[in-house]
Design a protein around this motif. Structure first.
Motif, PDB file in Angstrom:
ATOM      1  N   VAL A 123      -1.595  11.345   2.020  1.00  0.00           N
ATOM      2  CA  VAL A 123      -2.447  10.164   1.803  1.00  0.00           C
ATOM      3  C   VAL A 123      -1.678   8.871   2.064  1.00  0.00           C
ATOM      4  N   PRO A 124      -0.439   8.692   1.538  1.00  0.00           N
ATOM      5  CA  PRO A 124       0.289   7.446   1.830  1.00  0.00           C
ATOM      6  C   PRO A 124       0.545   7.234   3.323  1.00  0.00           C
ATOM      7  N   THR A 181       0.833  -1.204   0.000  1.00  0.00           N
ATOM      8  CA  THR A 181       0.000   0.000   0.000  1.00  0.00           C
ATOM      9  C   THR A 181       0.866   1.252   0.000  1.00  0.00           C
ATOM     10  N   ILE A 182       1.864   1.288   0.882  1.00  0.00           N
ATOM     11  CA  ILE A 182       2.740   2.467   0.976  1.00  0.00           C
ATOM     12  C   ILE A 182       3.539   2.638  -0.308  1.00  0.00           C
ATOM     13  N   ARG A 183       4.075   1.517  -0.849  1.00  0.00           N
ATOM     14  CA  ARG A 183       4.871   1.621  -2.062  1.00  0.00           C
ATOM     15  C   ARG A 183       4.034   2.068  -3.251  1.00  0.00           C
ATOM     16  N   MET A 184       2.814   1.568  -3.319  1.00  0.00           N
ATOM     17  CA  MET A 184       1.944   1.955  -4.429  1.00  0.00           C
ATOM     18  C   MET A 184       1.543   3.419  -4.336  1.00  0.00           C
ATOM     19  N   LEU A 185       1.170   3.874  -3.115  1.00  0.00           N
ATOM     20  CA  LEU A 185       0.668   5.237  -2.965  1.00  0.00           C
ATOM     21  C   LEU A 185       1.781   6.263  -3.075  1.00  0.00           C
ATOM     22  N   PRO A 206       1.728  10.587  -8.102  1.00  0.00           N
ATOM     23  CA  PRO A 206       2.041  12.032  -7.992  1.00  0.00           C
ATOM     24  C   PRO A 206       0.892  12.819  -7.363  1.00  0.00           C
ATOM     25  N   PHE A 207       0.673  12.605  -6.083  1.00  0.00           N
ATOM     26  CA  PHE A 207      -0.388  13.342  -5.396  1.00  0.00           C
ATOM     27  C   PHE A 207      -0.074  14.838  -5.395  1.00  0.00           C
ATOM     28  N   PRO A 208      -1.085  15.688  -5.534  1.00  0.00           N
ATOM     29  CA  PRO A 208      -0.843  17.132  -5.389  1.00  0.00           C
ATOM     30  C   PRO A 208      -0.479  17.471  -3.953  1.00  0.00           C
TER      31      PRO A 208
END
Length: 955
Positions: A843-844, A827-831, A835-837
């Motif tokens: 979020v991660p 989950t952490i690696r994917m999130l 490229p979250f603003p």
């Protein structure tokens, strides 16, 4: 040249002339006044010093004149003819009277030519205690030296009370004193008038004084009186009004006779005390004054150690031929402080007069130029894009009033246009942006009404988004179903639908980057002339492009947000759909977490009293809650749904049961072969039944252990190892028909078929190595850039039959449990790869930390309470509570509300969950709202919140 063309303001010219003239006049007057006052002050200082010298002379005369009179009387007294001590003591009353009548006298005595000596001294308390060792009550002391006829010398100290009663007679053999050798004795010889010694320090009293002595013309005896001159020092101290002034009285040799600090006048040299010299006072200015001035009472100016001083030497009256001088010095800044202050006051007065003259002289010019100045300043501010200032008031000048009106209209238009640009650029919500744009547009162009219609391209419908005049809200159509997709025809249809005819309305399409306009801007303009309307059309058309782009941008952002929400929900639904036994988990956890988060934001006490979240932070939490288990998409389905210990893609209990079937048939075959060999049928039958009963019991144990509902005891392990010792014959090659990867793990066949194999075994092919796919979760792994801290099993998978069946608790092996826990790593690696603003950067963190514990024993990074935010701690509680109450888990039954909360209480007590979040969960009763929505009625039972909180606090 540009500067010359610009010119100088009239008001400034008037002001400059008045100020310069006034300042020049004031400077001349102030300088002249300062110099005159300086001279007057110096003359006053000289006069004051002369008065001080005269006063000191008066003091000297007043002190010594009575003493001299007393001396002239005593010189004719019988005391000077007395030959014995008794005769001399008879004159004690007279001597006491002399001392008491002259306060400055300290002793009266007589020296005889034969070296006899008698002295009367008043005993002071300090002297009696320290030097004379006088008996208690002693007030007077007689010091006597009496030469006897037989040649002996009687040296006595006699102590008397106040009424002249003898208290003690003390012989003082070491009292060696020859009066004929003393200066006062020698100076008085052969003189027919009293003589005065220079000032010196009295040995007994340590006072500074002089001695007046007079010789008896008949006997040659000399009578003397000691008189203190310390009154002069007291006078200096009283006259020293400022500590910066320095005053001293010295003799012609520079020896200090009077000084305000009496203790600094005396210098001790062993047992002797002498008067200090001028240099020993530690006042360099006085020493410098002695060398640069004359004793003429004239003020002199000199420099000492970087400071300017004024001083003078004033001679005093001669005391019997002894010349004394008064030295007075003061720093220049102190002496002239008064006139310096007055000079500052003069400057203030001069500036005040200058200001008054300036105000009066420029009043006319100010009245004439003020409106123009204000307008000029206003234009300058407009050029700097400052539109906060209003125009000037109406004046008596028509041109100025007209210019003020024009500038006001321009400033108003620009100010509102600036506000429109700001709103279009900053406001995110269309429902707030469009009314503000309409209001500013209405004000900027002077319209009576303003409104905006937005076009819904999917329905081909115009909707009223903003109307800025209350009376028109009911008259205007709320929506218009468009009959065509042509923008011009749509605009015509809108104009036709507006009241009072289109000539009253100015309609402009909001055309941006898209083919269809975003909508239409409508202004109610009244009956303006055509020229004005044409100007407004041009202005509104230019503005409409910006408005259309802003509307398209907002719609695009909202569409992207809806798309992101849909993708997130799609991913969550896919994860739940992947495992039918966990369906709904990714939907229920966000809702429960949102309930607890709302309770934290609404709390007004405890740890969450100041907690709040912005809209962006709430949306960030919302996404993190939906994505908190997105890594489960990488977890094998059979692990998520594993209901028994031997289950993989299928439950291998069937394979083992088949082996038992083989052993069952082998037992029957042995029985039948025994019968064919004519064995005892009854014995064989009994053996067959025993073997089959044992096989049934052994398989029942294997089946029970496979379910994993009970813990495995040591006895169960021993029994399982015994069952594993059973063997059976395999007649087929197990390497045939398997995948290449499994074939790589199988050792080669060493024996010819058939092969004897154990009933249960942990074979090499059961152990699946990592083969370069080790996840970077160990702290020392160089690829671990996320700070993971987890223990990694030796193998990726281990399907060993004994290994699985002997797991003490549950159905999962350590490898499978890591595979499940690895979902949070994924989950952490994917999130973090997304490229979250900026407003969604956390979020991660929020999604990936819901398995951390407040005591630092969680995973995957072992964070403690100080490293976990409130949203992260809320997520952890929501995830656990949903898992406890869920009824769709294959490996457990759904727990009741009270059981679930009790487990949460233990976890909060033991450092798994945050106690403060758990208390908030109880107090807000978010658990109850969630239960009524998602739990079955059988699960909702009574809850004792007080007992649960006491359970938490018991730890």
């Amino acid at each position: 040249m540009a500067h010359l063309r610009k010119g100088w303001p009239l008001q400034s010219i008037f002001a400059a002339v008045i100020v310069v003239t006034t300042l020049l006049l004031s400077t001349v007057l102030i300088t002249r006044a300062y110099l005159d006052q300086r001279e007057l002050l110096l003359e006053a200082a000289e006069s004051s010093s002369r008065q001080l010298a005269s006063r000191l002379d008066s003091v000297n005369l007043s002190l010594l004149a009575p003493v001299e009179n007393s001396l002239k009387i005593l010189v004719h007294d019988t005391l000077l003819q007395a030959d014995t001590l008794d005769e001399r003591l008879q004159r004690l009353p007279l001597l006491v009277q002399v001392l008491e009548s002259n306060p400055v006298t300290s002793a009266v005595y007589t020296g005889y030519p034969d070296r006899d000596f008698v002295l009367l001294r008043e005993i002071q308390a300090g002297i009696a205690t320290k030097r004379l060792n006088a008996p208690p009550g002693a007030a007077w002391m007689v010091q006597s030296i009496d030469h006897q006829p037989e040649g002996s010398v009687e040296r006595l100290w006699l102590f008397y009370s106040k009424d002249l009663a003898l208290l003690e007679s003390r012989e003082v053999p070491d009292y060696l004193f020859d009066p004929t050798s003393r200066p006062w004795f020698q100076q008085a010889q052969n003189k027919d008038a009293p003589r005065l010694t220079p000032p010196y320090v009295f040995f007994t009293t340590r006072e500074v004084g002089v001695t007046l002595s007079h010789e008896s013309p008949s006997t040659g005896a000399v009578v003397g009186i000691d008189a203190s001159v310390q009154e002069i020092s007291h006078q200096l101290r009283d006259l020293q009004t400022d500590t910066a002034h320095e005053m001293v009285v010295v003799d012609r040799f520079g020896t200090v006779v009077a000084w305000p600090q009496l203790d600094q006048m005396l210098i001790a040299e062993g047992q002797q005390i002498r008067l200090a010299s001028l240099g020993e006072l530690g006042v360099p200015a006085l020493e410098k004054l002695m060398s640069v001035s004359r004793p003429d009472g004239k003020m002199v100016r000199f420099d000492e150690r970087g400071e300017t001083w004024f001083g003078l030497r004033q001679p005093l009256l001669t005391l019997q031929g002894e010349s004394l001088q008064l030295l007075v010095t003061v720093p220049e800044h102190d002496l002239l402080a008064g006139i310096n202050d007055r000079r500052v006051n003069y400057v203030y007065w001069a500036l005040s007069v200058t200001l008054l003259a300036l105000l009066l002289g420029t009043w006319v010019a100010y009245r004439m130029t003020r409106p123009l100045g204000h307008l000029s300043q206003w234009v300058a501010e407009l050029a700097r894009f400052d539109f906060s200032r209003e125009g000037i008031k109406r004046t008596g000048i028509r041109e100025v009033n007209e210019l003020n009106r024009v500038l006001g209209g321009m400033a108003n238009a620009i100010r509102h246009f600036k506000a429109i640009s700001y709103t279009l650029a900053r406001e995110q919500a269309l429902d707030r942006m469009l009314p503000a744009v309409a209001e500013h547009l209405k004000a900027s162009v002077g319209a009576e009404q303003s409104m905006i219609y937005l076009l819904d391209p999917d329905r081909n419908e115009l909707k009223l988004a903003s109307a800025r005049t209350q009376e028109w809200k009911t008259a205007l159509p709320a929506s218009i179903q468009c009959e065509s997709t042509d923008p011009k025809l749509i605009q015509a249809q809108l104009e036709a639908a507006l009241p009072k005819g289109k000539e009253h309305w100015l309609v402009t399409a909001l055309e941006g980057r898209e083919s269809l306009p975003s909508g239409f801007m409508v202004l109610g303009m009244g009956n303006g002339n055509g020229k004005v309307r044409q100007t407004l059309v041009s202005f509104v058309n230019e503005l409409s492009g910006s408005a259309a782009t802003a509307i398209e941008t907002r719609r695009l952002i909202e569409a992207q947000k809806r798309l992101l929400d849909a993708i997130v929900r799609l991913l969550a639904d896919a994860i739940d759909a992947k495992s039918p036994h966990t369906s709904g988990h990714c939907e229920r956890v966000p809702e429960l977490a949102q309930m607890v988060l709302d309770a934290a934001c609404n709390s007004r006490e405890g740890e969450f009293a100041g907690f709040s979240m912005s809209d962006d932070q709430r949306y960030e939490f919302y996404l993190a809650a939906w994505l908190h288990d997105c890594g489960k998409i990488t977890t094998p389905e059979y692990v998520l749904d594993k209901g028994t210990k031997l289950e993989t893609l299928y439950d291998r209990i069937h394979e083992i049961r088949t082996r038992f079937e083989v052993l069952w048939r082998d037992a029957e075959i042995r029985y039948l072969k025994g019968l064919l060999e004519q064995g005892d049928g009854a014995v064989l039958r009994e053996r067959l039944i025993a073997d089959q009963e044992r096989l049934q019991a052994d398989f029942a144990l294997v089946a029970k252990l496979n379910q994993g509902t009970e813990s495995v005891s040591d006895e169960d392990v021993k029994a399982l190892e015994q069952i594993a010792g059973y063997t059976w014959l395999r007649h087929f090659d197990k390497r045939q028909g398997v995948s290449d990867k499994e074939l790589e793990r199988m050792p080669p066949e060493r024996d010819n078929l058939p092969v004897t194999e154990p009933l249960l075994a942990d074979r090499p092919e059961h152990r699946v190595p990592w083969n370069g796919r080790r996840p970077p979760v160990e702290p020392h792994d160089p690829n671990n850039e996320w700070g993971f801290d987890m223990a990694l099993p030796e193998y990726q998978e281990n399907h060993g039959e004994l290994y699985n069946l002997t797991q003490r608790y549950g159905t999962l092996t350590p490898e499978e449990r890591f595979s499940i826990n690895n979902h949070i790593v994924q989950t952490i690696r994917m999130l973090t790869s997304l490229p979250f603003p900026r407003h969604l950067q956390r979020v991660p963190e929020i999604a990936g930390n819901h398995h951390e514990r407040v005591d630092g024993e969680g995973y995957p990074r072992r964070l403690n309470a100080g490293e976990l935010s409130v949203p992260e701690r809320i997520m952890a509680l929501a995830d656990v509570f949903e898992a406890l109450t869920a009824a769709d888990r294959p490996y457990k039954k759904a727990k009741t509300l009270s059981e679930s909360l009790r487990i949460l209480a233990f976890m909060a007590r033991d450092g798994h969950l945050d106690p403060a979040v758990f208390k908030l969960f109880l107090d807000s009763e978010a658990y109850l709202a969630y239960a009524h929505r998602y739990l079955t009625p059988e699960q909702i039972d009574p809850v004792d919140k007080r007992q649960l909180w006491q359970l938490v606090r018991s730890g």
